[in-house]
Design an enzyme around this catalytic site. Sequence first.
Site, PDB file in Angstrom:
ATOM      1  N   ASP A 143     -20.019   0.756   0.241  1.00  0.00           N
ATOM      2  CA  ASP A 143     -19.845   2.114  -0.276  1.00  0.00           C
ATOM      3  C   ASP A 143     -20.822   2.474  -1.381  1.00  0.00           C
ATOM      4  OD1 ASP A 143     -16.519   1.301   0.241  1.00  0.00           O
ATOM      5  OD2 ASP A 143     -17.536   2.933   1.288  1.00  0.00           O
ATOM      6  N   HIS A 178     -15.420  -6.874  -3.731  1.00  0.00           N
ATOM      7  CA  HIS A 178     -14.863  -6.895  -2.377  1.00  0.00           C
ATOM      8  C   HIS A 178     -13.872  -8.050  -2.266  1.00  0.00           C
ATOM      9  CE1 HIS A 178     -14.750  -6.949   2.035  1.00  0.00           C
ATOM     10  NE2 HIS A 178     -15.277  -5.747   1.979  1.00  0.00           N
ATOM     11  N   HIS A 200     -10.506   1.556  -1.068  1.00  0.00           N
ATOM     12  CA  HIS A 200     -10.951   1.244   0.301  1.00  0.00           C
ATOM     13  C   HIS A 200     -12.021   2.260   0.708  1.00  0.00           C
ATOM     14  CE1 HIS A 200     -10.899  -0.297   4.300  1.00  0.00           C
ATOM     15  NE2 HIS A 200      -9.768   0.188   4.758  1.00  0.00           N
TER      16      HIS A 200
HETATM   17  C1  SDX Z   1     -14.139  -1.291   1.395  1.00  0.00           C
HETATM   18  O1  SDX Z   1     -11.559  -5.106   3.141  1.00  0.00           O
HETATM   19  C2  SDX Z   1     -12.667  -4.585   3.645  1.00  0.00           C
HETATM   20  O2  SDX Z   1     -13.326  -5.138   4.495  1.00  0.00           O
HETATM   21  C3  SDX Z   1     -12.985  -3.190   3.096  1.00  0.00           C
HETATM   22  C4  SDX Z   1     -14.305  -2.597   3.526  1.00  0.00           C
HETATM   23  C5  SDX Z   1     -14.322  -2.281   5.007  1.00  0.00           C
HETATM   24  O3  SDX Z   1     -15.437  -2.169   5.564  1.00  0.00           O
HETATM   25  O4  SDX Z   1     -13.229  -2.021   5.579  1.00  0.00           O
HETATM   26  O5  SDX Z   1     -15.375  -3.474   3.233  1.00  0.00           O
HETATM   27  C6  SDX Z   1     -14.553  -1.264   2.821  1.00  0.00           C
HETATM   28  O6  SDX Z   1     -13.043  -0.933   1.107  1.00  0.00           O
HETATM   29  C7  SDX Z   1     -15.094  -1.822   0.359  1.00  0.00           C
HETATM   30  C8  SDX Z   1     -14.469  -1.852  -1.084  1.00  0.00           C
HETATM   31  C9  SDX Z   1     -14.541  -0.435  -1.655  1.00  0.00           C
HETATM   32  N1  SDX Z   1     -13.830  -0.356  -2.930  1.00  0.00           N
HETATM   33  C10 SDX Z   1     -14.465  -0.219  -4.111  1.00  0.00           C
HETATM   34  O7  SDX Z   1     -15.690  -0.244  -4.227  1.00  0.00           O
HETATM   35  C11 SDX Z   1     -13.541   0.000  -5.302  1.00  0.00           C
HETATM   36  C12 SDX Z   1     -13.973  -0.897  -6.471  1.00  0.00           C
HETATM   37  N2  SDX Z   1     -13.714  -2.308  -6.104  1.00  0.00           N
HETATM   38  C13 SDX Z   1     -12.429  -2.816  -6.407  1.00  0.00           C
HETATM   39  O8  SDX Z   1     -11.404  -2.044  -6.796  1.00  0.00           O
HETATM   40  C14 SDX Z   1     -12.140  -4.219  -5.903  1.00  0.00           C
HETATM   41  O9  SDX Z   1     -13.290  -4.954  -5.995  1.00  0.00           O
HETATM   42  C15 SDX Z   1     -11.565  -4.332  -4.503  1.00  0.00           C
HETATM   43  C16 SDX Z   1     -10.362  -3.480  -4.337  1.00  0.00           C
HETATM   44  C17 SDX Z   1     -12.602  -3.915  -3.510  1.00  0.00           C
HETATM   45  C18 SDX Z   1     -11.199  -5.782  -4.248  1.00  0.00           C
HETATM   46  O10 SDX Z   1     -10.188  -6.091  -5.123  1.00  0.00           O
HETATM   47  P1  SDX Z   1      -9.475  -7.549  -5.088  1.00  0.00           P
HETATM   48  O11 SDX Z   1     -10.044  -8.390  -4.011  1.00  0.00           O
HETATM   49  O12 SDX Z   1      -8.000  -7.342  -5.105  1.00  0.00           O
HETATM   50  O13 SDX Z   1      -9.993  -8.219  -6.414  1.00  0.00           O
HETATM   51  P2  SDX Z   1      -9.316  -8.025  -7.801  1.00  0.00           P
HETATM   52  O14 SDX Z   1      -8.918  -6.605  -7.995  1.00  0.00           O
HETATM   53  O15 SDX Z   1      -8.290  -9.086  -7.963  1.00  0.00           O
HETATM   54  O16 SDX Z   1     -10.578  -8.312  -8.770  1.00  0.00           O
HETATM   55  C19 SDX Z   1     -10.895  -9.638  -9.179  1.00  0.00           C
HETATM   56  C20 SDX Z   1     -11.431  -9.462 -10.589  1.00  0.00           C
HETATM   57  C21 SDX Z   1     -10.464  -8.706 -11.517  1.00  0.00           C
HETATM   58  O17 SDX Z   1     -10.734  -9.117 -12.857  1.00  0.00           O
HETATM   59  P3  SDX Z   1      -9.785 -10.268 -13.540  1.00  0.00           P
HETATM   60  O18 SDX Z   1      -8.349  -9.808 -13.355  1.00  0.00           O
HETATM   61  O19 SDX Z   1     -10.086 -11.539 -12.767  1.00  0.00           O
HETATM   62  O20 SDX Z   1     -10.223 -10.304 -14.970  1.00  0.00           O
HETATM   63  O21 SDX Z   1     -12.632  -8.655 -10.555  1.00  0.00           O
HETATM   64  C22 SDX Z   1     -12.411  -7.439 -11.279  1.00  0.00           C
HETATM   65  C23 SDX Z   1     -10.907  -7.270 -11.393  1.00  0.00           C
HETATM   66  O22 SDX Z   1     -10.594  -6.505 -12.557  1.00  0.00           O
HETATM   67  N3  SDX Z   1     -13.022  -6.390 -10.482  1.00  0.00           N
HETATM   68  C24 SDX Z   1     -13.761  -5.388 -10.982  1.00  0.00           C
HETATM   69  C25 SDX Z   1     -14.190  -4.646  -9.855  1.00  0.00           C
HETATM   70  N4  SDX Z   1     -13.702  -5.199  -8.737  1.00  0.00           N
HETATM   71  C26 SDX Z   1     -12.975  -6.272  -9.130  1.00  0.00           C
HETATM   72  N5  SDX Z   1     -14.080  -5.075 -12.252  1.00  0.00           N
HETATM   73  C27 SDX Z   1     -14.873  -3.965 -12.404  1.00  0.00           C
HETATM   74  N6  SDX Z   1     -15.327  -3.203 -11.381  1.00  0.00           N
HETATM   75  C28 SDX Z   1     -15.016  -3.513 -10.094  1.00  0.00           C
HETATM   76  N7  SDX Z   1     -15.471  -2.751  -9.080  1.00  0.00           N
END
Ligand code: SDX
Length: 432
Positions: free
Chosen positions: A368, A310, A269
């Site tokens: 971010d 996201h 997050h």
């Molecule tokens: C913020 O919610 C909000 O509005 C948050 C925010 C706000 O203003 O409040 O926008 C701020 O928190 C932005 C997000 C910051 N986080 C990151 O940058 C961390 C990296 N991103 C992730 O960990 C991830 O993308 C999330 C946590 C942000 C979202 O995760 P989800 O929605 O639970 O999606 P998921 O984990 O189920 O991913 C779907 C697929 C998966 O692969 P498969 O299982 O389908 O094979 O996408 C992959 C994930 O492994 N994936 C990534 C990835 N993000 C998702 N693979 C590599 N790198 C990534 N960054």
Amino acid sequence: MVQKATKMARLSVDGEDSVFELPVYSGTEGQDVINVGSLTSKGYFTYDPGFVSTAACDSEITYIDGDKGILLHRGYPIEQLAEQSNYLELCYLLLNEELPSSAQQAEFVDTIKHHTMVHEQLVHFFRGFRRDAHPMAIMCGVTGALSAFYHDSLDIDNAEHRRITAHRLIAKMPTLAAMSYKYATGQPFIFPRNDLDYAENFLHMMFATPCEDYKVNPVIAKAMDKIFLLHADHEQNASTSTVRLAGSTGANPFACIAAGIAALWGPSHGGANEAVLTMLDEIGDVKNIDKFVAKAKDPDDDFRLMGFGHRVYKNYDPRAKVMQQTCHEVLAELGVEDSPTLKMAQRLEQIALEDEYFVKRRLYPNVDFYSGIILKAIGIPVEMFTVMFATGRTPGWIAHWNEMIGAPYKIGRPRQLYKGHSARDYVPVGKR
Ligand code: SDX
């Protein structure tokens, strides 16, 4: 808020004759919702770990269309607010639903200015931390401690108390943030100044010393104001939902905001901005990018590209585009536009956006991804990045808290799918 069904959903379960009729509600924008509240009386819970498909409340504050990359605050697009508004005006809009008149804006700015100091006793709370404490640990502590100083305004059912608390929190977060930085450096705390605007005042409290005058760079101050503005609110994200859940128990608003700060800290997050810079430092050189992109794609490697992906945006995060533009402006102003960190981030973004793994999963840079590069260029240390996010997000947290408390609400209490042991008798230790 009482909703009016616009249509009905029907749910049938194998082996059962009954069909459950569930009311469907429509909002101003976005998906319709199905009210499943009656399922408990029919012997069922809904199941949605991570709340991927769950609307936990109704709200009028912020709307996101993740497929189109749209973000509206009280109906105003983030791109127009970033271009034409400023952070305190957005704070007013989030709290009051309408943009202020010039008189209302002047009064609001003056009110915020005159709440920026913190009680001198609060200084002692900082002294209890080690100098190398993570500033988010300090912010969790001192923000929660604020409730001990405002017994005059903790009646959450009193709209005037909620208003003054919103003003106090918006005004004091930059002061507390700067104090958490100064404490780590061993420098004395710098008092807020009423002759400076919000972002100028924050930068002055961060980087001034008692030894000489400190002149705030107006380009940097404008960028800082835009960074706060871009972080101000984002619908029902994890930290805002934490604030709402804590608020639903009737906890005081300072405790609720402290809970939001704690939730924001996680690297998935708000902690992602700090994690992006750590990741870029770990990559070290453009030639290593392919190796790290491969790690991010490897299902057996828990490495993720921080700042990418996201839960809601399956398109470019509109804030990331504005942040990218601000990044170029700040680095040009500072004469470091050829920053290797920026070049590495741009190359990483280009590779990821062309890679089938990221394209298929609709993973784009989020808010971010670029914010940390700007903050680092301004001279803010990496461990302070999430504190910047928390400071910017405060009006959003408090606006959602106020929206919930200002109307009828129920305590949040999710249920579960129980997978543990069925009932069994206790076995004395001698018989085990
Ligand atoms: C913020 O919610 C909000 O509005 C948050 C925010 C706000 O203003 O409040 O926008 C701020 O928190 C932005 C997000 C910051 N986080 C990151 O940058 C961390 C990296 N991103 C992730 O960990 C991830 O993308 C999330 C946590 C942000 C979202 O995760 P989800 O929605 O639970 O999606 P998921 O984990 O189920 O991913 C779907 C697929 C998966 O692969 P498969 O299982 O389908 O094979 O996408 C992959 C994930 O492994 N994936 C990534 C990835 N993000 C998702 N693979 C590599 N790198 C990534 N960054």
